[in-house]
Design a protein around this motif. Structure first.
Motif, PDB file in Angstrom:
ATOM      1  N   MET A  28      -9.289  37.868 -43.498  1.00 21.71           N
ATOM      2  CA  MET A  28      -8.809  36.656 -42.815  1.00 21.71           C
ATOM      3  C   MET A  28      -8.252  37.040 -41.451  1.00 21.71           C
ATOM      4  N   THR A  29      -8.711  36.383 -40.400  1.00 18.43           N
ATOM      5  CA  THR A  29      -8.267  36.690 -39.047  1.00 18.43           C
ATOM      6  C   THR A  29      -7.042  35.871 -38.677  1.00 18.43           C
ATOM      7  N   THR A  30      -6.354  36.325 -37.627  1.00 25.13           N
ATOM      8  CA  THR A  30      -5.190  35.604 -37.137  1.00 25.13           C
ATOM      9  C   THR A  30      -5.525  34.915 -35.828  1.00 25.13           C
ATOM     10  N   SER A  31      -4.762  33.867 -35.511  1.00 25.98           N
ATOM     11  CA  SER A  31      -4.922  33.144 -34.249  1.00 25.98           C
ATOM     12  C   SER A  31      -3.583  33.125 -33.534  1.00 25.98           C
ATOM     13  N   VAL A  32      -3.405  34.053 -32.575  1.00 23.47           N
ATOM     14  CA  VAL A  32      -2.135  34.199 -31.868  1.00 23.47           C
ATOM     15  C   VAL A  32      -2.413  34.209 -30.374  1.00 23.47           C
ATOM     16  N   THR A  33      -1.896  33.224 -29.665  1.00 14.30           N
ATOM     17  CA  THR A  33      -2.100  33.108 -28.221  1.00 14.30           C
ATOM     18  C   THR A  33      -0.911  33.712 -27.481  1.00 14.30           C
ATOM     19  N   ILE A  34      -1.213  34.483 -26.422  1.00 14.97           N
ATOM     20  CA  ILE A  34      -0.147  35.039 -25.589  1.00 14.97           C
ATOM     21  C   ILE A  34      -0.506  34.784 -24.131  1.00 14.97           C
ATOM     22  N   ALA A  35       0.389  34.141 -23.408  1.00 16.85           N
ATOM     23  CA  ALA A  35       0.122  33.702 -22.039  1.00 16.85           C
ATOM     24  C   ALA A  35       0.159  34.874 -21.057  1.00 16.85           C
ATOM     25  N   SER A  36      -0.499  34.680 -19.922  1.00 13.85           N
ATOM     26  CA  SER A  36      -0.572  35.741 -18.913  1.00 13.85           C
ATOM     27  C   SER A  36       0.791  36.078 -18.339  1.00 13.85           C
ATOM     28  N   ASP A  37       1.698  35.084 -18.222  1.00 12.88           N
ATOM     29  CA  ASP A  37       3.016  35.395 -17.656  1.00 12.88           C
ATOM     30  C   ASP A  37       3.847  36.230 -18.626  1.00 12.88           C
ATOM     31  N   VAL A  38       3.623  36.085 -19.929  1.00  9.97           N
ATOM     32  CA  VAL A  38       4.285  36.954 -20.902  1.00  9.97           C
ATOM     33  C   VAL A  38       3.730  38.369 -20.782  1.00  9.97           C
ATOM     34  N   ILE A  39       2.405  38.482 -20.663  1.00 12.10           N
ATOM     35  CA  ILE A  39       1.776  39.791 -20.505  1.00 12.10           C
ATOM     36  C   ILE A  39       2.270  40.482 -19.242  1.00 12.10           C
ATOM     37  N   ASP A  40       2.444  39.733 -18.169  1.00 15.93           N
ATOM     38  CA  ASP A  40       2.938  40.305 -16.911  1.00 15.93           C
ATOM     39  C   ASP A  40       4.317  40.926 -17.086  1.00 15.93           C
ATOM     40  N   GLN A  41       5.140  40.351 -17.955  1.00 14.42           N
ATOM     41  CA  GLN A  41       6.501  40.848 -18.148  1.00 14.42           C
ATOM     42  C   GLN A  41       6.556  42.060 -19.068  1.00 14.42           C
ATOM     43  N   VAL A  42       5.783  42.054 -20.138  1.00 15.55           N
ATOM     44  CA  VAL A  42       5.912  43.122 -21.137  1.00 15.55           C
ATOM     45  C   VAL A  42       4.827  44.180 -21.043  1.00 15.55           C
ATOM     46  N   GLY A  43       3.772  43.920 -20.299  1.00 18.46           N
ATOM     47  CA  GLY A  43       2.683  44.875 -20.184  1.00 18.46           C
ATOM     48  C   GLY A  43       1.575  44.598 -21.189  1.00 18.46           C
ATOM     49  N   LEU A  44       0.361  44.925 -20.788  1.00 15.15           N
ATOM     50  CA  LEU A  44      -0.801  44.607 -21.619  1.00 15.15           C
ATOM     51  C   LEU A  44      -0.775  45.341 -22.954  1.00 15.15           C
ATOM     52  N   ASP A  45      -0.407  46.630 -22.949  1.00  6.72           N
ATOM     53  CA  ASP A  45      -0.419  47.413 -24.184  1.00  6.72           C
ATOM     54  C   ASP A  45       0.578  46.863 -25.202  1.00  6.72           C
ATOM     55  N   GLN A  46       1.800  46.615 -24.742  1.00  6.54           N
ATOM     56  CA  GLN A  46       2.813  46.106 -25.657  1.00  6.54           C
ATOM     57  C   GLN A  46       2.437  44.718 -26.157  1.00  6.54           C
ATOM     58  N   ALA A  47       1.922  43.899 -25.265  1.00  4.61           N
ATOM     59  CA  ALA A  47       1.522  42.552 -25.671  1.00  4.61           C
ATOM     60  C   ALA A  47       0.443  42.601 -26.746  1.00  4.61           C
ATOM     61  N   ALA A  48      -0.533  43.496 -26.556  1.00  7.43           N
ATOM     62  CA  ALA A  48      -1.617  43.602 -27.530  1.00  7.43           C
ATOM     63  C   ALA A  48      -1.107  44.114 -28.868  1.00  7.43           C
ATOM     64  N   GLN A  49      -0.197  45.097 -28.837  1.00  5.47           N
ATOM     65  CA  GLN A  49       0.359  45.631 -30.084  1.00  5.47           C
ATOM     66  C   GLN A  49       1.149  44.559 -30.826  1.00  5.47           C
TER      67      GLN A  49
END
Length: 232
Positions: free
Chosen positions: A1-22
């Motif tokens: 079963m897959t998950t559906s989790v959206t993360i906005a670009s401004d959140v990614i800009d603050q925490v970094g792509l790697d951390q956001a993906a983890q």
């Protein structure tokens, strides 16, 4: 079963792509930061919300029906460490030139850094802990300075209480205290308090290697101080 989790670009800009993906990859069951009810990203859409204040930032998850993925700012003191970040207590002994020292580690999983006005990014939790009297420790083998504004109470049973003269950081911690560690702490009347963030696998490992703690300290993710302790 897959998950559906959206993360906005401004959140990614603050925490970094790697951390956001983890963070995004670990979301399954969650407590919605908007309505405080349970959710499950495997059966309904969810979003990542970064709540940020001068003292603390926290990555949380909300139902898609409750909020959009976004960065939400709060005023000073509006977010509390004990209320927004799970501090996981653990005891360990670290070798120093003068012998084995009892260490009380309070760690959290969130890895949030904030960049403001073109200044170097920083971890707001670590910055707050330093302001309250803990110290940078870039090597586990180097003794930490004293932090007289802090204190720890361990017991009765598995209870853990840690506070500074500013606020209570952990009031209802639960951990097993081995007899050998208790004896060391009782003899010394003090412990090395270490606080900061650890990677997910290290934080929840049954017996993580000391090298993992040393790596976190070298990166500035752990701060420490020698504090008085009372054991009951």
């Amino acid at each position: 079963m897959t998950t559906s989790v959206t993360i906005a670009s401004d959140v990614i800009d603050q925490v970094g792509l790697d951390q956001a993906a983890q963070f995004q990859s670990r979301v399954t069951v969650f407590e919605c930061v908007e309505c405080s009810t349970a959710g499950d990203a495997r059966v309904e859409p969810a979003v990542v919300v970064l709540r940020r204040s001068p003292g603390l930032s926290h990555l949380g998850v909300a139902h898609h029906r409750c909020a959009n993925s976004q960065v939400r700012d709060y005023g000073p003191g509006a977010l509390a460490l004990t209320g927004e970040v799970d501090l996981i207590p653990r005891v360990l002994g670290l070798p120093y030139l003068t012998g084995i020292k009892p260490v009380l580690l309070l760690a959290y999983e969130e890895e949030v850094t904030v960049a403001e006005d073109g200044q170097p990014s920083y971890d707001p939790v670590i910055r707050t802990l330093l302001a309250e009297g803990l110290h940078e420790v870039l090597s586990l083998g180097k003794p930490a300075p004293r932090s007289p504004r802090w204190r720890a109470l361990i017991g009765p049973g598995t209870s853990v209480h840690v506070s500074s003269d500013t606020r209570v950081h952990l009031s209802d911690g639960d951990m097993y205290v081995p007899p050998t560690w208790r004896m060391l702490a009782e003899e010394a009347g003090e412990v090395v308090l270490m606080m900061g963030r650890l990677e997910h696998d290290v934080l929840y490992a049954t017996d993580p290697p000391l090298t993992a703690y040393g790596r976190a300290a070298k990166r500035g993710h752990l701060v420490a101080g020698v504090v008085s302790v009372v054991l009951r």
